[in-house]
Every structure is written in C-alpha cells, then in structure tokens.
Design a protein around this motif. Sequence first.
Motif, mmCIF file in Angstrom:
data_model
loop_
_atom_site.group_PDB
_atom_site.id
_atom_site.type_symbol
_atom_site.label_atom_id
_atom_site.label_comp_id
_atom_site.label_asym_id
_atom_site.label_seq_id
_atom_site.Cartn_x
_atom_site.Cartn_y
_atom_site.Cartn_z
ATOM 1 N N LYS A 1 -46.202 -3.274 24.187
ATOM 2 C CA LYS A 1 -45.451 -3.081 22.945
ATOM 3 C C LYS A 1 -43.964 -3.282 23.189
ATOM 4 C CE LYS A 1 -48.618 0.101 20.783
ATOM 5 N NZ LYS A 1 -49.005 1.486 20.728
ATOM 6 N N ALA A 2 -43.282 -3.841 22.207
ATOM 7 C CA ALA A 2 -41.825 -3.978 22.302
ATOM 8 C C ALA A 2 -41.233 -3.636 20.932
ATOM 9 C CB ALA A 2 -41.465 -5.394 22.703
ATOM 10 N N VAL A 3 -40.318 -2.673 20.922
ATOM 11 C CA VAL A 3 -39.720 -2.220 19.661
ATOM 12 C C VAL A 3 -38.515 -3.098 19.330
ATOM 13 C CG1 VAL A 3 -38.582 -0.271 18.509
ATOM 14 C CG2 VAL A 3 -40.414 0.146 20.161
ATOM 15 N N ILE A 4 -38.443 -3.526 18.073
ATOM 16 C CA ILE A 4 -37.257 -4.297 17.645
ATOM 17 C C ILE A 4 -36.095 -3.311 17.490
ATOM 18 C CG2 ILE A 4 -36.262 -5.802 15.890
ATOM 19 C CD1 ILE A 4 -39.094 -6.638 15.108
ATOM 20 N N GLN A 5 -35.140 -3.440 18.405
ATOM 21 C CA GLN A 5 -34.035 -2.483 18.384
ATOM 22 C C GLN A 5 -32.903 -2.945 17.460
ATOM 23 O OE1 GLN A 5 -32.029 -0.976 22.217
ATOM 24 N NE2 GLN A 5 -33.560 0.450 21.496
ATOM 25 N N GLU A 6 -32.735 -4.245 17.395
ATOM 26 C CA GLU A 6 -31.649 -4.779 16.563
ATOM 27 C C GLU A 6 -32.020 -6.190 16.131
ATOM 28 O OE1 GLU A 6 -27.892 -4.940 18.683
ATOM 29 O OE2 GLU A 6 -26.903 -5.866 16.948
ATOM 30 N N PHE B 1 -33.562 -11.371 17.884
ATOM 31 C CA PHE B 1 -34.267 -10.085 17.925
ATOM 32 C C PHE B 1 -34.006 -9.432 19.277
ATOM 33 C CE2 PHE B 1 -36.320 -12.732 14.870
ATOM 34 C CZ PHE B 1 -36.715 -11.881 13.856
ATOM 35 N N VAL B 2 -33.457 -8.232 19.242
ATOM 36 C CA VAL B 2 -33.229 -7.485 20.477
ATOM 37 C C VAL B 2 -34.415 -6.537 20.642
ATOM 38 C CG1 VAL B 2 -31.644 -5.971 21.729
ATOM 39 C CG2 VAL B 2 -30.737 -7.592 20.049
ATOM 40 N N LEU B 3 -35.153 -6.691 21.725
ATOM 41 C CA LEU B 3 -36.406 -5.937 21.909
ATOM 42 C C LEU B 3 -36.333 -4.998 23.101
ATOM 43 C CD1 LEU B 3 -39.175 -8.675 21.476
ATOM 44 C CD2 LEU B 3 -37.991 -7.362 19.726
ATOM 45 N N LYS B 4 -36.869 -3.816 22.890
ATOM 46 C CA LYS B 4 -36.983 -2.866 23.992
ATOM 47 C C LYS B 4 -38.458 -2.794 24.379
ATOM 48 C CE LYS B 4 -35.415 1.756 25.261
ATOM 49 N NZ LYS B 4 -35.582 1.384 26.629
ATOM 50 N N PRO B 5 -38.830 -3.413 25.519
ATOM 51 C CA PRO B 5 -40.233 -3.372 25.918
ATOM 52 C C PRO B 5 -40.611 -1.994 26.457
ATOM 53 C CG PRO B 5 -38.947 -4.631 27.516
ATOM 54 C CD PRO B 5 -37.986 -4.173 26.449
#
Length: 273
Positions: free
Chosen positions: A13-18, A29-33
Amino acid sequence: MTNKKKNPYKSQKAVIQEIKRETQGIKTFVLKPEEEFSFHCGQFAELMVPEIGEAPFAMSSPCYRPKLLEFTIQNVGFMTSRLHKMKEGDVLGLRGPYGNGFPLDDYNGKEILLLVGGVGFPPARALLYSLIKEKSKYPRISMCYGARSPEDIVYKYQIDDLKKEIDFHITVDKAESNWKGHVGVVTTLLDKIKINLKNTLAVVIGPPIMMKFGTLKLLEVGFRPRDIYLSMERKMYCGIGQCRHCLIDHYFICKDGPVFKYEMLKNLPDIWE
Ligand SMILES: Cc1cc2nc3c(=O)[nH]c(=O)nc-3n(C[C@H](O)[C@H](O)[C@H](O)COP(=O)(O)OP(=O)(O)OC[C@H]3O[C@@H](n4cnc5c(N)ncnc54)[C@H](O)[C@@H]3O)c2cc1C
C-alpha cells in the motif's frame, strides 16, 4: 519447511500524501509506501488504482529517498484518468521496482547531456538528483528540455534551482508573445550548446517521435551509437517479463531496459513505435 514462492504481482500500500498540479493534464503524486521502496534512478514501478488496474510509471524522486516517492503522471486514458481523480489520503497499490535504471558507473568521469521531451522529465529528474548529488564525478551536466508550449512545462518551480546546478536549456514548440525563451523543437537546442564529443554521453528520454529525431540529431552531431542511452517506453502490463507486451524484438523493456544503449537497438526494426 514451506516452499512458497513470493507472489511477484503482490503490491504494497502507498498513501497519497500530496498531489501537485504540474500542467492541465499532468500531476505529481507524492506517495508514502508502507515499506521502504529502494530503487535505482531510471527504474519504474507498477501503480495500482484499486478495482481499476495498474500501469507502469517511472519514479521521479531521488533514489536516495526511499520513504517518500514521487510519480509525475500524464492523464492519457483509462487508468490515468482514474488516478487523476484521486485525492490526498487515498491509497494506491505499488509494486516494483522494475527494470535496469541508468548505469551510473558508466557515467563516472563523463560529461552528461540529457535530451528530454515532455513527460520524459520524470525519469530524467530522478537521474538529475543522482548526478547532482555526486556532481564532482561528472565534468559537466547539461540538459536540453522541450515542451509543447509554456503551459506544458513540468516542474516549473524547480527550474531556477536546476539552472544553478547544471547547464539547463529549455525550449517550447510554440508560444504566445509573452514567452521570452527559445522556440523550436528540442533538437534545435543542440545547435546552440557546446558539446565535447570526446567525453560526452547522451541520454534521450521522451515520446517516441522525439526519441527518434533526438537520436538522429545526436548521430548527426557526431555521437557514436554506444554513447547514446535511451530510456524506452512501450505499452506494458506485467512489468516482470511475463506478458510480452513490451518486447522490442528479443528485448523486454521491463527486464532488459527501460534503459538501452542505442548501439543495442540500432539494427532492430520498429524501435520508435
Ligand atoms: C517504463 C515506463 C515508464 C513510464 N513512466 C511514465 C511516467 O513517469 N509518467 C507518465 O505519465 N507515463 C509514464 N509511462 C506511460 C504510462 O505507463 C501510460 O501512460 C499508462 O500506462 C497509460 O495508462 P491508461 O490506462 O491511462 O491509458 P490507456 O487507456 O491504456 O491508453 C491511452 C492511450 O495511451 C497509449 N499508451 C498507453 N501506454 C503507453 C506507453 N507506455 N507509451 C506510449 N503510449 C501509451 C495507448 O496506446 C492509448 O493510445 C511509462 C511507461 C513505461 C513503460
């Protein structure tokens, strides 16, 4: 003892942070895996929009920052249009990294010239971060970037900083009178810059038509096929050499590439499709 093989299609999973709007049809898309995602510049990942599908995209962020990834994505069709509707906080699937990436060991001691068009900038940006981090290894880093119009330029907020770090040139195919810069396709910039052919490697990234004419121009200027590196794209699904959609003759773009020396591809048919 179990003998279970790891599922190569399993994503994390990777959350879209920005989400940063770059142009009318391009967003970063800045992603936090969930887990650190180590990669090499020039590699790519498969991003999955739940219940919609997956597609390959190059990491555009520095490879020395595996906890926060960036992907700059053009809205061109089914999957990317759904991705562009997503919001900060939404969750994507992420698998990879895949492909070979840029062979930085070969670049050591060389002047590097990047010839980049349109949405070829994301992998070029990951490469630039790596080159600039170890700038003393490269006597000169130059980049010629072409966009269709001033409105289509990505990473506008970074260009002044890039100009301080490297020899950066920009052009647009067409512009209104308020554009003060160069107008013309990206290859026209090669007539304006100094190139030390004896010690320069060129890297070409962009849409197929630009890659074709960019490579032909580099050959005309005097580059040898072995000194030209291409980051290739093809319609691709699995990313792991199973579906065969990305074959160029006997090379899989997903496994043998996406980065190839032009020397390897120059005698193969239809490489610019
Ligand atoms: C290694 C690799 C790295 C990539 N990196 C990026 C990136 O950083 N940013 C980005 O915006 N895109 C990138 N792409 C392209 C991206 O994968 C496609 O735009 C995406 O798959 C389109 O999916 P879709 O479902 O929205 O489009 P679809 O509905 O499947 O197709 C829409 C249109 O786009 C065309 N198309 C689809 N994929 C490609 C492709 N790979 N090359 C050329 N035309 C294609 C289709 O033929 C069709 O005309 C990359 C592709 C590869 C193979």
